[in-house]
Every structure is written in C-alpha cells, then in structure tokens.
Enzyme design. Structure first.
Site, mmCIF file in Angstrom:
data_model
loop_
_atom_site.group_PDB
_atom_site.id
_atom_site.type_symbol
_atom_site.label_atom_id
_atom_site.label_comp_id
_atom_site.label_asym_id
_atom_site.label_seq_id
_atom_site.Cartn_x
_atom_site.Cartn_y
_atom_site.Cartn_z
ATOM 1 N N HIS A 1 -1.106 48.828 26.327
ATOM 2 C CA HIS A 1 -0.484 48.101 25.221
ATOM 3 C C HIS A 1 0.106 46.769 25.695
ATOM 4 O O HIS A 1 -0.300 46.257 26.734
ATOM 5 C CB HIS A 1 0.531 48.992 24.503
ATOM 6 C CG HIS A 1 -0.045 50.330 24.146
ATOM 7 N ND1 HIS A 1 -0.979 50.515 23.158
ATOM 8 C CD2 HIS A 1 0.141 51.562 24.719
ATOM 9 C CE1 HIS A 1 -1.339 51.790 23.099
ATOM 10 N NE2 HIS A 1 -0.673 52.443 24.047
ATOM 11 N N GLU B 1 6.654 52.232 24.453
ATOM 12 C CA GLU B 1 5.734 52.659 25.505
ATOM 13 C C GLU B 1 5.296 51.500 26.387
ATOM 14 O O GLU B 1 5.173 51.650 27.611
ATOM 15 C CB GLU B 1 4.504 53.329 24.892
ATOM 16 C CG GLU B 1 3.485 53.785 25.918
ATOM 17 C CD GLU B 1 2.158 54.193 25.309
ATOM 18 O OE1 GLU B 1 1.191 54.356 26.094
ATOM 19 O OE2 GLU B 1 2.071 54.331 24.071
ATOM 20 N N HIS C 1 -0.424 55.143 30.573
ATOM 21 C CA HIS C 1 0.054 55.326 29.207
ATOM 22 C C HIS C 1 1.087 56.452 29.144
ATOM 23 O O HIS C 1 1.282 57.195 30.107
ATOM 24 C CB HIS C 1 -1.107 55.702 28.280
ATOM 25 C CG HIS C 1 -2.089 54.591 28.047
ATOM 26 N ND1 HIS C 1 -2.093 53.834 26.903
ATOM 27 C CD2 HIS C 1 -3.105 54.124 28.820
ATOM 28 C CE1 HIS C 1 -3.074 52.940 26.973
ATOM 29 N NE2 HIS C 1 -3.699 53.103 28.131
ATOM 30 N N GLU D 1 -1.833 59.905 30.865
ATOM 31 C CA GLU D 1 -0.753 59.997 29.882
ATOM 32 C C GLU D 1 0.408 60.673 30.605
ATOM 33 O O GLU D 1 0.374 61.872 30.881
ATOM 34 C CB GLU D 1 -1.198 60.826 28.669
ATOM 35 C CG GLU D 1 -2.331 60.217 27.865
ATOM 36 C CD GLU D 1 -1.857 59.127 26.902
ATOM 37 O OE1 GLU D 1 -0.658 58.754 26.957
ATOM 38 O OE2 GLU D 1 -2.684 58.660 26.103
#
Length: 354
Positions: A51, A87, A142, A227
């Site tokens: 992101h 995040e 992430h 993740e």
C-alpha cells in the site's frame, strides 16, 4: 530495555565472529569466511511494503492486469487496526527494519516505494519493478484484517502463495519453484519466532493458496507474500503497532530471507572460543531474558539452516523479554560499534524511526 540487553547484543555480535565462519558467501573463495558485513554480498532483495500513504491523487479503482487474463483495482488503501493505525505505516516500518538489517550484511536492497507518504504504484507496477530488479527474492509485506471492529477469534500470520499454474511461464516457474521454497522457509521462520499461524480463511500450516492476488501472477522472480497478522485482533494489532512487535516481525522476515538466500548448510562444530563467548553472553543477560530464550515448543528443526540465520534469531528473546524502550540512551556510538553488523543495522533503524 535495560543495559543488560545491549550487553547481550554485544555478546551476540562477538559470538557472530565465531559462528559466521561457516556461513557461506557466494563471493568468498572456498574455505574462507566472509568478512563481517559481507555475508550477503552479491545478493539482491526486493522489498514491497504494501500500500502507500495518503498524499497522492491516484485513482485506486483504475483497472490493471491481474496476471490471469482479467483485471483488478490498481491498488487498495490497506486495512486499519482496531486502534486506528494504518497498515501502510506498519508495513513501511517493518520493511525499513528489514532493509537496514539486510544492507548491514552486504545485500543490495531495492524497494517499491521510497517513503510512507506518497504514491507507491499499482499492483502491476510493483510486480514489474520486482521483476526488473533481478532480485534473488522479493518480499511483499502486509498485514491482514477480518473486521472493521474487534475480532478476538481470528488471529495469526500467514503466507499467500498463488494457485498454479500461472499463465505467464516465467512467473509460473519463479513462483512454483523459488517462490514456494522461500514462502515455506518464511513460514518456518515465523513459527520458530513464536508466531502462531492464522486460524482463518482456509490457511493450512501458515500457507494460504489464492488465485486473486495479482503480485505473484505478474512477478518473474521468487516472491514471498507475508500477512504478518490480523489487525482486527487486539493481540495481533498490539504487536503490529508497537516498536517491539515490529522488530520481532522484522527479525522473523529477515531470518526467512537469509535462510532462502544462503541455502542449506551442515552445522559446524563450535570452537572453544565460540563456546566461551556463549557462556559470556549467558552471564550477561538478566534472569528474565534467559527464561525468554528457552524454547516454548517444538518448531521446525535447525538442520540445514545457515549459521547466520540462527545468529539472527538469537536476538529475538531479548526483544521479547525487555522491549526496545530506552534504546536512545543506550545506543551510544561505543555500544553500536560493538554489536554484530545485523544488530547494528536494526539499532540504527530503530533510532531513525523514533
């Protein structure tokens, strides 16, 4: 963090001089040990902190190639933890710690974005950058979310791997071979560090197979898609948000990368000097740190792992026991110059972030 932790890190650095003689380096002639700070020379790692910051005017809904004959949104905003931490910032901070530690060991590190404020590229742009980097391995960092509110039931880390085959022959070769191997090693590193595999979304032993993630389907170098935890879960979120937790994640990720880059190794017999240094390190720690260093359960075996990655993991118990608060006062030039190159890279980045 107490002074004993810095002392322990110094001892770990000294111990490194004894253990690293067996860590292979591609550029080192046979039978010679790589110099400190050159253990990963000749290796390139591409880091993709997932992101991006909000200071951009890009259209996130613009459709881009998904690598499987369709399209998907250019990018998403990423999740926000139950405590309101975005995040993209968590990913950035962990990625910077990983970058600093790998560079301190001689690796070349390339990244998908240069900061945590502006634009970081669409998913296809990042995959292209990773592919063109010629990296030995790419790691997309992430954190997950399962709810817009608190979710106390679902927790844990996982690695996303692509459903095979992938239409692109080059991407399929990279992800079916190196990508799977690197993802498995990253999973093992997380387990050894004490993280629990996710208990949701069909994750099996820390691995989730998906066909809707564009990155792996478009990337032609081995890719790990991690993740780190569930931001909707209070316990996972606490680790993701804190300096201590981010350092724990960074050590696990760095160790997984090094296990992949250096490959299998037959453990060497400890020298008398290394054994003596181990005793020194043990007496330098507090009782709390010593108890934290004890294994909490059976994990993947160390057999075939590099001495360097085992050294890196020796830092984790001190982080778990005592944290990183107060590091500014303790990380004097003398102290920082005394620790191992890996610890030095982490300490410098922690100071830069605070």
């Amino acid at each position: 963090m107490t002074r004993s932790v810095v002392t322990a890190l110094m001892c770990v650095g000294i111990l490194g001089a004894g253990v690293l003689v067996s860590a292979p380096a591609m550029a080192a002639p046979a039978g010679t040990a790589p110099a400190a700070g050159t253990e990963l020379s000749g290796k390139t790692v591409f880091l993709d902190p997932g992101h991006q910051g909000t200071a951009h005017s890009e259209n996130l809904q613009r459709q881009v190639n998904d690598g499987r004959g369709g399209t998907k949104d250019c990018q998403t905003t990423g999740m926000t933890t139950v405590d309101g931490v975005p995040e993209h910032t968590i990913n950035w901070k962990v990625s910077e710690l990983v970058r600093s530690s790998l560079e301190s060991l001689g690796a070349t590190v390339k990244t998908s974005r240069a900061d945590d404020t502006g634009w970081g590229g669409c998913v296809d742009d990042r995959a292209k950058a990773a592919s063109e980097s010629g990296a030995d391995v790419a790691v997309s960092i992430h954190a997950d979310s399962t709810s817009t509110t608190t979710d106390t039931d679902r927790h844990g880390f996982h690695l996303i791997v692509p459903t095979l085959p992938i239409p692109s022959a080059a991407a399929d070769a990279a992800q079916s071979q190196g990508g799977r191997s690197a993802s498995t090693l990253m999973r093992d590193s997380y387990v050894r560090a004490g993280f629990e595999p996710a208990n949701y979304a069909g994750v099996e032993n820390g691995i989730q197979e998906r066909s809707d993630i564009a990155g792996p389907a478009l990337t032609t170098v081995p890719l790990v898609f991690v993740e780190m935890g569930n931001g909707s879960n209070p316990d996972d979120a606490a680790l993701l948000e804190s300096s201590d937790g981010q350092l724990e994640h960074a050590i696990a990720i760095s160790t997984g990368i090094i296990d992949y880059l250096l490959g299998a190794e037959t453990p060497s017999t400890p020298t008398d000097a290394a054994t003596a240094t181990t005793d020194t390190a043990a007496t330098a720690t507090t009782d709390t740190a010593a108890s934290a260093a004890a294994p909490s359960g059976a994990g993947p075996a160390d057999e075939g792992r590099s001495a360097l990655s085992r050294l890196l993991e020796s830092v984790s118990p001190y982080v778990n026991a005592l944290g990183v608060d107060g590091l500014e006062a303790l990380a004097t030039p003398d102290n920082v110059s005394s620790v191992s190159t890996f610890a030095r890279g982490l300490l410098k980045q922690i100071l830069a972030d605070r």
